[in-house]
Design a protein around this motif. Structure first.
Motif, PDB file in Angstrom:
ATOM      1  N   GLU A 269      46.469  32.269  44.511  1.00  0.00           N
ATOM      2  CA  GLU A 269      47.070  32.560  45.806  1.00  0.00           C
ATOM      3  C   GLU A 269      46.465  33.815  46.426  1.00  0.00           C
ATOM      4  OE1 GLU A 269      51.181  32.772  44.889  1.00  0.00           O
ATOM      5  OE2 GLU A 269      51.508  30.600  45.072  1.00  0.00           O
ATOM      6  N   ILE A 270      46.238  34.850  45.607  1.00  0.00           N
ATOM      7  CA  ILE A 270      45.607  36.078  46.110  1.00  0.00           C
ATOM      8  C   ILE A 270      44.220  35.765  46.648  1.00  0.00           C
ATOM      9  CG2 ILE A 270      44.659  38.321  45.414  1.00  0.00           C
ATOM     10  CD1 ILE A 270      46.961  38.463  43.362  1.00  0.00           C
ATOM     11  N   LEU A 271      43.472  34.975  45.899  1.00  0.00           N
ATOM     12  CA  LEU A 271      42.118  34.612  46.316  1.00  0.00           C
ATOM     13  C   LEU A 271      42.148  33.805  47.610  1.00  0.00           C
ATOM     14  CD1 LEU A 271      39.309  35.113  45.107  1.00  0.00           C
ATOM     15  CD2 LEU A 271      39.461  32.866  44.027  1.00  0.00           C
ATOM     16  N   SER A 272      43.102  32.892  47.709  1.00  0.00           N
ATOM     17  CA  SER A 272      43.219  32.065  48.915  1.00  0.00           C
ATOM     18  C   SER A 272      43.514  32.924  50.139  1.00  0.00           C
ATOM     19  CB  SER A 272      44.327  31.027  48.714  1.00  0.00           C
ATOM     20  OG  SER A 272      44.590  30.314  49.901  1.00  0.00           O
ATOM     21  N   GLN A 327      30.637  37.820  43.058  1.00  0.00           N
ATOM     22  CA  GLN A 327      30.936  39.195  43.423  1.00  0.00           C
ATOM     23  C   GLN A 327      32.077  39.244  44.434  1.00  0.00           C
ATOM     24  OE1 GLN A 327      27.754  41.357  45.287  1.00  0.00           O
ATOM     25  NE2 GLN A 327      28.582  43.334  44.654  1.00  0.00           N
ATOM     26  N   THR A 328      32.071  38.320  45.374  1.00  0.00           N
ATOM     27  CA  THR A 328      33.141  38.269  46.372  1.00  0.00           C
ATOM     28  C   THR A 328      34.485  37.990  45.713  1.00  0.00           C
ATOM     29  OG1 THR A 328      31.589  37.485  48.057  1.00  0.00           O
ATOM     30  CG2 THR A 328      33.925  37.108  48.472  1.00  0.00           C
ATOM     31  N   ILE A 329      34.498  37.072  44.739  1.00  0.00           N
ATOM     32  CA  ILE A 329      35.728  36.753  44.021  1.00  0.00           C
ATOM     33  C   ILE A 329      36.237  37.981  43.276  1.00  0.00           C
ATOM     34  CG2 ILE A 329      36.685  35.403  42.107  1.00  0.00           C
ATOM     35  CD1 ILE A 329      34.823  33.128  42.970  1.00  0.00           C
ATOM     36  N   TYR A 330      35.327  38.680  42.597  1.00  0.00           N
ATOM     37  CA  TYR A 330      35.741  39.864  41.858  1.00  0.00           C
ATOM     38  C   TYR A 330      36.322  40.925  42.790  1.00  0.00           C
ATOM     39  CZ  TYR A 330      35.654  44.252  39.386  1.00  0.00           C
ATOM     40  OH  TYR A 330      36.026  45.452  38.864  1.00  0.00           O
ATOM     41  N   MET A 331      35.679  41.153  43.922  1.00  0.00           N
ATOM     42  CA  MET A 331      36.157  42.169  44.858  1.00  0.00           C
ATOM     43  C   MET A 331      37.530  41.797  45.422  1.00  0.00           C
ATOM     44  SD  MET A 331      32.583  43.095  46.822  1.00  0.00           S
ATOM     45  CE  MET A 331      33.387  44.252  47.924  1.00  0.00           C
ATOM     46  N   ALA A 332      37.754  40.501  45.636  1.00  0.00           N
ATOM     47  CA  ALA A 332      39.044  40.048  46.160  1.00  0.00           C
ATOM     48  C   ALA A 332      40.169  40.252  45.143  1.00  0.00           C
ATOM     49  CB  ALA A 332      38.962  38.579  46.564  1.00  0.00           C
ATOM     50  N   LEU A 333      39.845  40.125  43.856  1.00  0.00           N
ATOM     51  CA  LEU A 333      40.855  40.221  42.795  1.00  0.00           C
ATOM     52  C   LEU A 333      40.876  41.582  42.114  1.00  0.00           C
ATOM     53  CD1 LEU A 333      40.308  36.761  41.039  1.00  0.00           C
ATOM     54  CD2 LEU A 333      42.073  37.352  42.715  1.00  0.00           C
ATOM     55  N   GLN A 334      39.948  42.475  42.463  1.00  0.00           N
ATOM     56  CA  GLN A 334      39.737  43.697  41.695  1.00  0.00           C
ATOM     57  C   GLN A 334      40.996  44.541  41.554  1.00  0.00           C
ATOM     58  OE1 GLN A 334      36.641  46.213  43.225  1.00  0.00           O
ATOM     59  NE2 GLN A 334      36.695  47.600  41.468  1.00  0.00           N
ATOM     60  N   LYS A 335      41.695  44.804  42.635  1.00  0.00           N
ATOM     61  CA  LYS A 335      42.873  45.668  42.589  1.00  0.00           C
ATOM     62  C   LYS A 335      43.944  45.106  41.666  1.00  0.00           C
ATOM     63  CE  LYS A 335      46.390  47.824  45.530  1.00  0.00           C
ATOM     64  NZ  LYS A 335      46.878  47.977  46.936  1.00  0.00           N
TER      65      LYS A 335
END
Length: 425
Positions: A269-272, A327-335
């Motif tokens: 959901e966070i990624l979406s 990389q985009t996925i990691y940045m979206a989920l990093q926090k």
């Protein structure tokens, strides 16, 4: 068209070697029944002598209209009736032997903790331990102690300084009652309940370095733990659909467990939301590309470096594109991942502090949310210990006969651990 419920049945015969040993007495495990937030999975084992194989396995995947939240079914009147119907389908189509069923109580419905009780050299009777546990631990669940269901196991039989140490398990009795009624309404009458941490910890006893046909059901013969070796701890991280469970065990059994609210569904959901894509697309991206981060910096896995050095311009372009997506996925989920990892590290440090001189050997991943691509490598770097998917020859036996849509080993770990419950062999 999408099917509302996907049912996969495995009912295969044992190997040629088992057929040669047909004169040995056959025995069946109870059905390990995992009623999860996203589906139902059931496994029954068949044994002859010291060898065990999967007799039957059945998976029922929930559609979006019947997904469960926090262990409680939305719109109970409609969904509980629907779920009972799925359980009846499981009973009819599963080709299971007998009516013995083992359910699990999830970690967010129980409290497990070490309790020290005053004791004389002769120890304490069972009833006295149970009464003391109910008084001491019922409050941690936020329920009336009279509504709590308590059990315990002794982690160290020695009486030290006039104290006996036990691992106390206190569960929400009302929640268990509802689950038992639900399962019995489907015609499964002989039902027992196991704590999820115990089911997960049980799976390590029979894991690696064994041929499938030679799996020994005797927990005391574990290759992972010597009977006198308490200087090794193994952590399990069960990342489920609606949350995660961290369990740490030694040679005696679980010594720690904790529930975390972050699960596979929340990550999707966070990624979406952050990538502005549909939820199904976000799930596909998560599984295919996953995480690529080392020490806070993004990098490509070794295999992709090798492809770039040997492939042409088209391959190089594709690898670069895949890396950018990762990389985009990691940045979206990093926090959210950083907060999650911090909580896990605090818990692991607590366990190490409580067990001085004991080595935390490694972490094993399981659960439907554990199949995030490159997650083991990411967590290995965060924790500084090896992190890998939990492997088991019986899990491999199940997955070998499943279609791709249900061939994630982590999703079947709980059902297998329940089927392996102590006392049925």
């Amino acid at each position: 068209n999408l099917r509302l419920v996907e049912v996969v049945l495995i009912d295969f015969f044992v190997s040629y070697r088992m057929n040669r040993l047909s004169w040995i007495h056959k025995s069946y495990s109870p059905v390990g029944l995992d009623i999860g937030s996203s589906g139902i999975r059931a496994i029954q084992l068949l044994g002859r002598g010291s060898s065990w194989h999967v007799h039957s396995a059945l998976g029922i995947r929930f559609d979006a209209g019947h997904l469960r939240c926090d262990g409680v079914i939305d719109e109970p009147d409609m969904d509980e009736a629907w779920l009972a119907e799925q359980l009846r389908c499981l009973k009819e189509r599963g080709c299971f032997n007998g009516n013995d069923v083992v359910l699990h109580c999830p970690t967010n419905k129980l409290d497990m903790r070490s309790v020290k009780l005053p004791s004389g050299p002769e120890g304490l009777p069972y009833e006295a331990i149970q009464g003391a546990i109910k008084l001491q631990t019922g409050q941690h669940l936020g329920i009336d102690p009279e509504q709590a269901v308590c059990e315990h196991f002794i982690t160290d039989g020695a009486i030290r300084q006039g104290q006996l140490t036990v691992m106390a398990i206190t569960a929400d009795g009302e929640w268990i009652r509802r689950q038992l009624e639900l399962v019995r309404s489907a015609g499964l009458q002989r039902v027992s309940v196991d704590a999820l941490p115990c089911a997960l910890a049980r799976c390590v006893n029979l894991m690696e370095n064994k041929e499938t046909a030679d799996v020994c059901a005797d927990e005391e013969s574990s290759e992972e733990f010597d009977q006198n070796d308490t200087d090794v701890l193994i952590a399990f991280l069960d990342i489920g659909y609606m949350g995660s469970t961290l369990v740490v065990r030694n040679s005696k059994g679980p010594v720690f467990c904790r529930f975390f609210s972050l699960g596979g569904r929340e990550l999707t959901e966070i990624l979406s939301q952050r990538l502005l894509v549909e939820i199904n697309h976000a799930e596909a991206l998560k599984l295919k590309y996953g995480l690529e981060c080392r020490g806070g910096e993004f990098s490509m896995p070794r295999g992709e470096h090798e492809v770039m050095s040997s492939g042409g311009a088209a391959t190089t372009s594709l690898v670069k594109q895949n890396s950018e997506i990762s990389q985009t996925i990691y940045m979206a989920l990093q926090k959210d991942l950083e907060s999650y990892v911090e909580g896990l590290i605090r818990s692991l440090n607590y366990v190490i502090t409580e067990h001085p001189g004991v080595q935390l050997q490694r972490m094993l991943l399981c659960g439907s949310g554990s199949h995030l691509c490159n997650l083991p490598g990411f967590l290995t770097e965060q924790f500084g210990i090896p992190v890998e998917m939990l492997a088991h020859p019986l899990l491999a036996e199940v997955i070998e006969h499943l279609p791709d849509s249900q061939s994630q080993t982590g999703s079947w770990t709980t059902a297998l651990g329940l089927a392996m419950i102590e006392g049925v062999r």
